[in-house]
Design a protein around this motif. Structure first.
Motif, short mmCIF file in Angstrom:
data_model
loop_
_atom_site.label_atom_id
_atom_site.label_comp_id
_atom_site.label_asym_id
_atom_site.label_seq_id
_atom_site.Cartn_x
_atom_site.Cartn_y
_atom_site.Cartn_z
N ILE A 87 0.83 -1.20 0.00
CA ILE A 87 0.00 0.00 0.00
C ILE A 87 0.87 1.25 0.00
O ILE A 87 0.60 2.23 -0.73
N GLU A 88 1.91 1.23 0.80
CA GLU A 88 2.81 2.38 0.87
C GLU A 88 3.47 2.64 -0.47
O GLU A 88 3.67 3.81 -0.87
N ALA A 89 3.81 1.59 -1.19
CA ALA A 89 4.44 1.76 -2.50
C ALA A 89 3.49 2.41 -3.49
O ALA A 89 3.91 3.14 -4.40
N ILE A 90 2.19 2.15 -3.31
CA ILE A 90 1.19 2.70 -4.24
C ILE A 90 0.74 4.09 -3.81
O ILE A 90 0.67 5.03 -4.61
N SER A 91 0.44 4.23 -2.50
CA SER A 91 -0.19 5.45 -2.01
C SER A 91 0.76 6.42 -1.33
O SER A 91 0.37 7.54 -1.00
N GLY A 92 1.96 5.98 -1.05
CA GLY A 92 2.90 6.83 -0.34
C GLY A 92 2.79 6.65 1.16
O GLY A 92 1.87 5.99 1.66
N PRO A 93 3.70 7.24 1.93
CA PRO A 93 3.75 7.02 3.38
C PRO A 93 2.60 7.65 4.14
O PRO A 93 2.34 7.28 5.28
N GLY A 94 1.89 8.58 3.54
CA GLY A 94 0.82 9.26 4.25
C GLY A 94 -0.29 8.32 4.68
O GLY A 94 -0.79 8.40 5.82
N GLU A 95 -0.69 7.41 3.81
CA GLU A 95 -1.76 6.47 4.13
C GLU A 95 -1.34 5.55 5.26
O GLU A 95 -2.11 5.28 6.18
N VAL A 96 -0.11 5.06 5.21
CA VAL A 96 0.39 4.17 6.25
C VAL A 96 0.53 4.91 7.57
O VAL A 96 0.18 4.40 8.64
N GLY A 97 1.04 6.15 7.52
CA GLY A 97 1.19 6.94 8.74
C GLY A 97 -0.15 7.21 9.41
O GLY A 97 -0.26 7.21 10.65
N LYS A 98 -1.18 7.43 8.59
CA LYS A 98 -2.51 7.67 9.13
C LYS A 98 -3.02 6.45 9.89
O LYS A 98 -3.55 6.56 11.00
N TRP A 99 -2.84 5.25 9.29
CA TRP A 99 -3.32 4.04 9.96
C TRP A 99 -2.49 3.77 11.21
O TRP A 99 -3.02 3.35 12.24
N GLU A 100 -1.19 4.01 11.12
CA GLU A 100 -0.32 3.80 12.28
C GLU A 100 -0.80 4.63 13.47
O GLU A 100 -0.87 4.13 14.60
N GLN A 101 -1.17 5.88 13.21
CA GLN A 101 -1.63 6.74 14.30
C GLN A 101 -2.98 6.26 14.86
O GLN A 101 -3.23 6.34 16.07
N GLU A 102 -3.83 5.75 13.98
CA GLU A 102 -5.12 5.22 14.44
C GLU A 102 -4.91 4.01 15.36
O GLU A 102 -5.62 3.85 16.36
N VAL A 103 -3.96 3.16 15.01
CA VAL A 103 -3.66 2.00 15.86
C VAL A 103 -3.17 2.46 17.23
O VAL A 103 -3.61 1.95 18.27
N ILE A 104 -2.29 3.45 17.24
CA ILE A 104 -1.74 3.96 18.50
C ILE A 104 -2.84 4.61 19.35
O ILE A 104 -2.93 4.39 20.56
#
Length: 446
Positions: A343-360
């Motif tokens: 997903i990060e390769a397709i959408s960039g780090p922003g999408e992954v960072g958003k989910w990471e913060q939601e998990v935290i």
């Protein structure tokens, strides 16, 4: 009498008389000798006990042995029929009076041939007893657990085993297969629920992918092949385990396939990867020997299969043969790590960072420790997200290659919590408890 006339007079009769005398003397001698031997045996019997009588197999034991040979022959014939593509031979020992079974066996045969096994064989395990089955079929009923051993080329690295239950009856001096489902409830999870057992199928292939769909569902099958190829590329790219294997994806309109069980209304679990076994649990060891895994798609999710979903499941397939002792948080976290890397390769780090913060912010506060194996899949908290965060944290701490080595070690040797903590500590400097503490105070750099 001329000199050339044959001598048929008294000299010939003399020869006959001599022969009779010799033979008669021999007979008399034999009789006398037997009488003498008998007298000696009687004398000997008064001082020594008689030798034990030679034991002969009982009629029941002989019948059981004959039955086993007959059924073994039938099983060998069925395997040979699949290899030869000979439907008549495959049906030769099926009870012709059971029309429903005959029709189902024709479908089964067509499926087995379409898959194209490199190896296939059947063997008897143990006899089972069921009063209801005996009552239904009569006194000659033989209910037996059967092991099916097979290998699908380019999918199975080694021959694997599944199990069946067959009911045989004797008719007219011949044994016939009269049912193949009367033992199903007593078999292991997913037994007699393989893809080829569940209606007419179609197979779509690529060099490292095999997809099974319903007959005629060609477009879907080809689409899943394309997505599976992309998923394989992502596993290769984002998980350093050297794995040159292939994958079998099953996408049927069935809520129960192998050991995957999807309720009709279940839309949460899109797919499941179930283990294949070279030796079934309880066959040689309590846990069995895992050989690999097959992916089963939830029938409600078949139209939404993509490379992200499959990269997660294919990570499970790639790691399946390591042993299976790794904790679920590590297994699911690693699979999520691969799919979110895609997903990060397709959408960039922003999408992954958003989910990471939601998990935290949302998932971590719902737990007090890393998710345990017990109840993992029933947990209402986002255990997948927390597991992914744990693996992501470890990758940042020790590197991806070290995490892959940790996974391999845990999968092979993490047989209990003490072993798991010992392995984790030796490879990362953390136990599960201290890893959890680290996650609770983790603040990712943006």
């Amino acid at each position: 009498m001329s000199a050339t006339t044959p001598n048929t007079g008294p000299r010939r009769w003399l020869g006959l008389l001599l022969a009779v005398a010799l033979v008669s003397g021999g007979v008399v001698y034999t009789v006398e000798q037997r009488e003498q031997d008998a007298r000696e045996r009687v004398t000997a019997s008064r001082t020594t006990p008689p030798p034990p009588k030679a034991t002969r197999p009982s009629r029941v034991a002989a019948a059981v042995a004959a039955r086993r040979v007959a059924v073994d022959t039938i099983l060998l014939r069925r395997a040979k029929a699949v290899q030869l593509g000979n439907e008549q031979l495959f049906l030769a020992d099926v009870d012709p009076a059971n029309k429903k079974l005959v029709a189902a066996q024709k479908v089964l045969f067509a499926n087995l041939v379409e898959i194209g096994f490199g190896e296939i064989g059947y063997s008897q395990a143990e006899e089972r007893f069921n009063p209801a089955v005996l009552k239904a079929h009569g006194s000659t009923t033989y209910l037996v657990r059967v092991l099916m051993r097979y290998q699908i080329p380019k999918v199975d690295f080694t021959p694997v085993t599944t199990e069946l239950g067959y009911t045989f009856v004797a008719r007219g001096g011949h044994w016939l297969l009269t049912a193949d489902n009367e033992l199903d409830s007593d078999l292991g999870p997913g037994a007699h629920r393989e893809a080829w057992d569940l209606g007419r199928i179609e197979v779509q292939r690529a060099p490292r992918v095999m997809v099974i769909v319903e007959k005629g569902d060609t477009k879907r099958g080809r689409s899943i092949v394309r997505e599976a190829n992309e998923g394989l590329a992502e596993v290769t790219r984002y998980w350093p385990l050297k794995w040159a294997g292939a994958v079998l994806v099953i996408a049927l309109d069935e809520t129960e396939v192998r050991d995957a069980r999807f309720a009709d209304e279940d839309i949460e679990s899109a797919a499941s990867t179930g283990s294949t076994f070279s030796s079934l649990p309880g066959q040689d060891t309590a846990d069995g020997t895992v050989a690999g895994g097959y992916v089963v798609i939830n029938p409600n999710e078949r139209d939404r299969v993509d490379e992200i979903l499959l990269s997660h499941e294919l990570t499970h397939v790639a790691t399946a043969a390591l042993g299976g002792y790794e904790p679920l948080w590590l297994a699911e976290g690693a699979a999520e790590y691969v799919s979110w890397s895609g997903i990060e390769a397709i959408s960039g780090p922003g999408e992954v960072g958003k989910w990471e913060q939601e998990v935290i912010d949302d998932a971590l506060p719902q737990l007090t420790a890393l998710p345990t194996d017990a109840g993992f899949y029933e947990n209402s908290a986002d255990v997948y997200g927390v597991s992914w965060l744990a693996v992501r944290y470890l990758v940042q701490r020790v590197g991806l290659a070290a995490v892959e080595q940790l996974y391999t070690d845990e999968a092979m040797n993490g047989t209990d919590q003490a072993a798991r903590d010992r392995i984790l500590l030796s490879r990362t400097g953390l136990t599960e408890a201290t890893l959890w503490t680290s996650l609770a105070t983790y603040r990712p750099q943006r």
